[in-house]
Write a protein that holds these residues in place. Structure first.
Motif, PDB file in Angstrom:
ATOM      1  N   UNK A  72       4.253  -5.085  -7.802  1.00 22.37           N
ATOM      2  CA  UNK A  72       4.254  -3.746  -8.412  1.00 22.37           C
ATOM      3  C   UNK A  72       4.278  -3.858  -9.932  1.00 22.37           C
ATOM      4  N   UNK A  73       5.048  -4.799 -10.446  1.00 18.11           N
ATOM      5  CA  UNK A  73       5.060  -5.028 -11.900  1.00 18.11           C
ATOM      6  C   UNK A  73       3.672  -5.441 -12.387  1.00 18.11           C
ATOM      7  N   UNK A  74       3.020  -6.310 -11.616  1.00 21.19           N
ATOM      8  CA  UNK A  74       1.686  -6.751 -12.007  1.00 21.19           C
ATOM      9  C   UNK A  74       0.728  -5.557 -12.024  1.00 21.19           C
ATOM     10  N   UNK A  75       0.828  -4.700 -11.019  1.00 13.57           N
ATOM     11  CA  UNK A  75      -0.025  -3.509 -10.974  1.00 13.57           C
ATOM     12  C   UNK A  75       0.184  -2.651 -12.208  1.00 13.57           C
ATOM     13  N   UNK A  94       1.493  -5.016  -2.689  1.00 16.46           N
ATOM     14  CA  UNK A  94       2.910  -4.670  -2.728  1.00 16.46           C
ATOM     15  C   UNK A  94       3.252  -3.663  -1.642  1.00 16.46           C
ATOM     16  N   UNK A  95       2.429  -2.641  -1.508  1.00 17.75           N
ATOM     17  CA  UNK A  95       2.688  -1.584  -0.531  1.00 17.75           C
ATOM     18  C   UNK A  95       2.582  -2.109   0.904  1.00 17.75           C
ATOM     19  N   UNK A 101       7.826  -5.367   5.730  1.00 21.98           N
ATOM     20  CA  UNK A 101       9.200  -5.892   5.752  1.00 21.98           C
ATOM     21  C   UNK A 101      10.263  -4.810   5.598  1.00 21.98           C
ATOM     22  N   UNK A 102       9.836  -3.565   5.414  1.00 24.67           N
ATOM     23  CA  UNK A 102      10.807  -2.484   5.253  1.00 24.67           C
ATOM     24  C   UNK A 102      11.531  -2.550   3.921  1.00 24.67           C
ATOM     25  N   UNK A 103      10.772  -2.452   2.846  1.00 21.44           N
ATOM     26  CA  UNK A 103      11.326  -2.553   1.491  1.00 21.44           C
ATOM     27  C   UNK A 103      11.090  -1.240   0.734  1.00 21.44           C
ATOM     28  N   UNK A 104      11.991  -0.280   0.878  1.00 24.45           N
ATOM     29  CA  UNK A 104      11.778   1.027   0.260  1.00 24.45           C
ATOM     30  C   UNK A 104      11.683   0.988  -1.263  1.00 24.45           C
ATOM     31  N   UNK A 105      12.360   0.053  -1.916  1.00 22.62           N
ATOM     32  CA  UNK A 105      12.273  -0.022  -3.379  1.00 22.62           C
ATOM     33  C   UNK A 105      10.842  -0.341  -3.810  1.00 22.62           C
ATOM     34  N   UNK A 111       4.760   4.046  -5.441  1.00 19.17           N
ATOM     35  CA  UNK A 111       4.623   5.509  -5.483  1.00 19.17           C
ATOM     36  C   UNK A 111       4.722   6.032  -6.906  1.00 19.17           C
ATOM     37  N   UNK A 112       5.593   5.434  -7.689  1.00 22.83           N
ATOM     38  CA  UNK A 112       5.754   5.858  -9.089  1.00 22.83           C
ATOM     39  C   UNK A 112       4.503   5.574  -9.922  1.00 22.83           C
ATOM     40  N   UNK A 113       3.706   4.599  -9.485  1.00 23.74           N
ATOM     41  CA  UNK A 113       2.477   4.248 -10.206  1.00 23.74           C
ATOM     42  C   UNK A 113       1.286   5.128  -9.826  1.00 23.74           C
ATOM     43  N   UNK A 114       1.347   5.765  -8.684  1.00 21.43           N
ATOM     44  CA  UNK A 114       0.184   6.485  -8.159  1.00 21.43           C
ATOM     45  C   UNK A 114      -0.412   7.509  -9.127  1.00 21.43           C
TER      46      UNK A 114
END
Length: 135
Positions: A72-75, A94-95, A101-105, A111-114
């Protein structure tokens, strides 16, 4: 700033296993990615992306949540460079990993990048990312 970053890396590596408790968790992967993030802030994008990729490869499978965060940081960094295609690829990875793996963070980070992808809605990989995120 680059000298300070190099000095911090040297001190951390020199400390080896005798690191203070507040940074004992920092491994080679974390150091590479965090250094890459700092270099992005300094505008050294080529070296930054090299370090971030190196950090991702150093992570063991047991740290897939961290890998999702790094992706996500790379994106975000590619979006900062107005490079939507590699940004979409990293965000999609990332998504997908986060859902597997069930990683909501990680899901939240993507989602914040969308909204930042909206101007690039026709760029390669972006429509698929937006569809995956909406599912």
């Amino acid at each position: 700033m680059l000298r300070a970053l190099a000095a911090a890396e040297k001190h951390l590596n020199d400390a080896g296993t005798e690191r203070p408790a507040w940074c004992a968790w920092v491994g080679a992967a974390d150091l590479a990615v965090d250094s890459g993030q700092a270099l992005l802030d300094l505008g050294d994008t080529a070296r930054a992306h090299q370090l971030i990729t190196e950090g991702e490869h150093l992570l063991p499978t047991a740290r897939d949540k961290t890998r999702g965060v790094f992706l996500a940081y790379r994106a975000a960094s590619f979006l900062d460079l107005k490079e939507p295609e590699p940004a979409a690829a990293a965000a999609t990875q990332s998504l997908l990993l986060a859902h597997r793996i069930g990683a909501p963070r990680c899901v939240q980070l993507v989602d914040d990048l969308l909204p930042r992808f909206q101007p690039y809605a026709r760029a390669q990989g972006v429509p698929e990312l937006l569809q995956l995120a909406a599912a």
